[in-house]
Design a protein around this motif. Structure first.
Motif, PDB file in Angstrom:
ATOM      1  N   GLN A 152      -2.777  22.477  41.537  1.00 39.59           N
ATOM      2  CA  GLN A 152      -1.378  22.904  41.476  1.00 39.59           C
ATOM      3  C   GLN A 152      -1.040  23.828  42.637  1.00 39.59           C
ATOM      4  O   GLN A 152       0.023  23.717  43.253  1.00 39.59           O
ATOM      5  N   PHE A 153      -1.950  24.732  42.938  1.00 41.15           N
ATOM      6  CA  PHE A 153      -1.708  25.645  44.046  1.00 41.15           C
ATOM      7  C   PHE A 153      -1.692  24.884  45.370  1.00 41.15           C
ATOM      8  O   PHE A 153      -0.862  25.155  46.255  1.00 41.15           O
ATOM      9  N   HIS A 154      -2.583  23.918  45.505  1.00 38.22           N
ATOM     10  CA  HIS A 154      -2.615  23.074  46.700  1.00 38.22           C
ATOM     11  C   HIS A 154      -1.262  22.398  46.904  1.00 38.22           C
ATOM     12  O   HIS A 154      -0.755  22.304  48.026  1.00 38.22           O
ATOM     13  N   LEU A 155      -0.672  21.952  45.805  1.00 36.58           N
ATOM     14  CA  LEU A 155       0.608  21.245  45.847  1.00 36.58           C
ATOM     15  C   LEU A 155       1.704  22.113  46.461  1.00 36.58           C
ATOM     16  O   LEU A 155       2.382  21.714  47.410  1.00 36.58           O
ATOM     17  N   VAL A 156       1.880  23.330  45.924  1.00 35.92           N
ATOM     18  CA  VAL A 156       2.962  24.182  46.439  1.00 35.92           C
ATOM     19  C   VAL A 156       2.635  24.722  47.831  1.00 35.92           C
ATOM     20  O   VAL A 156       3.533  24.941  48.645  1.00 35.92           O
ATOM     21  N   GLU A 157       1.342  24.887  48.110  1.00 38.35           N
ATOM     22  CA  GLU A 157       0.959  25.412  49.420  1.00 38.35           C
ATOM     23  C   GLU A 157       1.271  24.404  50.529  1.00 38.35           C
ATOM     24  O   GLU A 157       1.855  24.760  51.557  1.00 38.35           O
TER      25      GLU A 157
END
Length: 781
Positions: free
Chosen positions: A232-237
């Protein structure tokens, strides 16, 4: 002139709202008004900076939170703006995939699987592999599947144009996983994990798609950022790389979903990865009294993975925090019931103002008995969700079958109510469908003349679906549901069932559809409605509006607040959980302490901690107060009920023994001696699990040995020159000469940690933690 967007913001909230550019990290403590800051910031960017609202993505974790944010934003800037990008992670991914999933040759009308759909697939898998719950439970398999999907490697298999042929040498869980994936692919179905991973996969492998979305999303806001998983963090990053406006709000002290993949390090070390990050601390609490906050602050300071802060408040001191120690479960439960009566008598309070929290669901039993005995009305949160009730699933399945014709809905409804379409009929239909590469409904429609399929019930079912498709084109969704109930015979089935609640639930479903139609002032699209329902999670359950005491786990309580809070079962082995400690050691202790912190900070006026003596069936040991009790200075609470010096001493001894000395004594490659298996070599050190993997030469096997096992020694320190020549008898004699650490009462916790405790803890932790010595972060390419 009053400014509706900026008024009533404290200095740190105002700073968060006006700091719009670049990487921003807001550490927002419990009850500090983070939703107010988030929604005001969204409104500020639109109204004061002139950014189109459709260029702002704001993700949170529940539909309920997203709806609340939309409501607040509209109140600030009006309802003419597009706020559809205020959504959940999964909601955003569904919207993305409806546009882009064709890049991986999936249809845009893919199926979204909820928990019940996953279980339906597993029933087929179990039948196909001829296994049952004695081999594996659905809960175990679903946990295994989610863990396997924490890596995106599975996508390289599921996106290949072939079926899986499970290798007989694979573990049973792996074989189930492979067949599960095969069935998913056949039906173009995605579960919640897939929504995230498919989105990331498409973005990672299609630069043009990535750039399109990066350029469109000028600002990204993440709520409850501490609960984000790596994917999920990869997605927004990656989505924020063009405009580089990424705003994270969260509290590492409230990370209680590590077993789902969340890591507090994402927030704690964010400014290390992005050195230009601006950090804002929101530590003014608007919820709890100073006496309650002192307890919370005092406990959480013992954690190491956090951003240091003390919560403060302008409220008066309030009531003292109370710890009650009972002689047994019965006394503990009755004391809670009597205190509830006292609150109602002495204060202007209702039953619904009072909440009882616990670490594990099984702890509610004694509490329930005491409440019933004292005629105190109560309700338990976390039961069957509305949209998972049988009658609701039946209606939604019929809707989905009409518009999508999927196999899961067909299998649920083709013989519901019974139409005489039994096992042989279904086996023949499945065979034909696979042969002709058709869905089950299509196969039935095209092969209705087949000898084994040409049954009256099958003809009636095809006729029913055909008529309902025609109705769907002309009727509103609320009217269509009424027609489905009438024509399908479901309404009559529920009447005969005698359960009036089923019919009441369906009325509630129709009413919700009517309300939606009224709010939209237009017909509701069936596909969009089904999509939204599929994304509901247990975190979206509506609060009970009845005047009843509420019982729930600490996990469910996160994000909520209550005037009066009782934390029962405050016992070592329960909170902290012995099972979590056994599996993840130091990381588990910190997460369990965060759970305690969440429990404390739910309370507005009064907070109670209760425990009791007796036998703990979870750990198989005598019960002692939680170690977290002894982390709170006694000046911060009052004690009721006698806690003897002997119990305190035994409790502290047990905690010390259970914590053990888990320091690293050996390195990879060291030669070691075991009292039973003789000489071995350390193959690897798993620091996050506090264990060594040792290859023992005589038995020719690798074994997992706990750091705390004191009888594993360096081979050169054993004074055994001819270890290989020792007989089993000699080894046994040596072993017998070693003092048994479990014969002493104070060491019984170590014994427990080597056993497999009774597995009825309500939340089990996956081992997603990283070593304390290793850097957790892997920058993405």
């Amino acid at each position: 002139m009053n400014d509706p967007i900026l008024e009533n913001l404290n200095p740190s909230q105002l700073q968060a709202v006006k700091t719009t550019e670049g990487y921003v990290r807001v550490i927002a403590g419990a009850g500090s008004g983070k939703t107010k800051a988030l929604t005001s910031r969204f409104a500020y960017i639109v109204d004061r900076l002139g950014i189109n609202s459709s260029n702002i993505l704001c993700v949170t974790f529940t539909n309920k939170a997203a709806q609340e944010m939309k409501k607040r934003v509209k109140a600030l800037i009006g309802d003419t703006y597009d706020v559809s990008f205020i959504t959940t992670y999964h909601g955003f991914c569904v919207r993305f995939l409806r546009e882009e999933i064709n890049k991986i040759h999936y249809p845009k009308n893919f199926i979204i699987l909820d928990a019940e759909d996953q279980k339906s697939i597993l029933r087929d898998v179990f039948t196909e592999l001829q296994i049952n719950s004695k081999h594996l439970t659905f809960k175990q398999v679903l946990r295994f599947i989610s863990k396997q999907k924490s890596s995106s490697n599975y996508l390289s298999y599921i996106l290949e144009n072939k079926s899986f042929e499970p290798d007989e040498s694979d573990s049973l869980s792996s074989r189930v996983f492979q067949v599960y994936l095969d069935k998913q692919k056949r039906n173009y179905a995605l579960d919640f994990d897939d929504l995230i991973h498919f989105t990331a996969f498409i973005l990672d492998h299609n630069p043009d798609v990535l750039l399109k979305w990066q350029e469109n999303l000028h600002y990204i806001q993440v709520d409850e950022a501490q609960d984000s998983s790596e994917s999920q963090f990869h997605l927004v990053e990656i989505l924020s790389r063009v405009h580089q406006n990424l705003f994270l709000v969260g509290d590492p002290d409230q990370t209680i979903y590590e077993w789902r993949g969340a890591k507090p390090e994402y927030l704690v070390e964010f400014d290390t990865i992005f050195p230009d990050t601006q950090t804002i601390i929101m530590n003014r609490n608007y919820r709890s009294t100073p006496n309650i906050l002192k307890v919370g602050n005092h406990i959480i300071k013992n954690n190491t993975v956090r951003v240091d802060k003390d919560m403060i408040t302008d409220k008066p001191e309030g009531f003292e925090v109370v710890h009650f120690h009972g002689k047994n479960d019965y006394e503990e439960s009755l004391w809670i019931a009597s205190e509830i009566k006292e609150i109602l008598k002495s204060e202007d309070a209702a039953y619904s103002d009072i909440t009882i929290l616990y670490r594990s669901n099984h702890l509610s039993r004694n509490i329930e008995q005491a409440l019933i005995k004292e005629n105190i009305p109560y309700t338990i949160f976390g039961g069957i969700r509305f949209f998972e009730r049988k009658e609701i699933k039946d209606v939604l399945s019929m809707l989905r079958l009409i518009v999508q014709g999927d196999n899961f809905s067909f299998l649920r409804m083709h013989n519901q109510p019974t139409r005489g379409l039994g096992k042989k009929f279904l086996e023949r239909l499945i065979y034909i469908a696979q042969e002709q590469n058709l869905s089950l409904l299509q196969a039935l429609e095209k092969n209705i003349d087949d000898k084994e399929l040409a049954k009256k019930g099958a003809l009636d079912f095809i006729k029913l679906i055909t008529e309902l498709k025609q109705d769907a084109a002309a009727k509103s969704i609320s009217d269509l549901v009424k027609i489905i109930l009438d024509k399908s015979g479901l309404s009559e089935l529920y009447r005969k069932d005698g359960d009036e609640d089923r019919l009441e639930n369906i009325k509630e479903l129709v009413n919700s559809m009517l309300l939606l139609e009224k709010e939209n002032n237009a017909p509701v699209n069936i596909m969009e409605y089904l999509q939204e329902i599929a994304l509901y999670t247990d975190l979206d359950a509506d609060s009970e509006k009845q005047d009843k005491v509420r019982l729930m786990t600490i996990h469910i309580s996160k994000g909520l607040e209550f005037p009066y809070v009782f934390l029962c079962g405050f016992t070592e082995g329960v909170l902290p959980s012995a099972l979590s400690i056994k599996e993840r050691r130091k990381r588990a202790i910190e997460e369990e302490r965060r759970l305690m912190y969440v429990a404390v900070t739910r309370a507005e006026k009064r907070f109670y901690m209760t425990d009791s003596e007796g036998f703990n069936f979870t750990t198989g040991l005598n019960k002692y107060p939680s170690r977290f009790l002894f982390e709170i200075s006694e000046e911060f609470y009052v004690r009721k009920g006698k806690l003897s010096p002997e119990i305190i001493a035994n409790s502290k001894t047990m905690i010390t023994q259970s914590s053990g000395d888990n320091s690293l004594r050996f390195q990879e490659g060291d030669m070691v001696m075991h009292p039973v298996w003789n000489k071995g070599k350390i193959k690897s050190v798993e620091a996050e699990k506090n264990q060594y993997i040792v290859e023992f030469f005589e038995i020719g096997k690798e074994k997992t040995i706990d750091f705390s096992f004191k009888h594993l020694t360096k081979a050169e320190d054993t004074n055994l020159d001819n270890e290989a020549d020792l007989t089993a008898h000699d080894l046994q004699k040596q072993l017998e000469s070693v003092p048994n650490p479990f014969e002493q009462e104070e060491d019984i916790t170590n014994k427990n940690l080597l056993e497999d405790p009774q597995k009825n803890i309500d939340q089990s932790a996956n081992d997603n933690g990283g070593s304390d010595e290793k850097k957790w972060w892997k920058p993405w390419n």
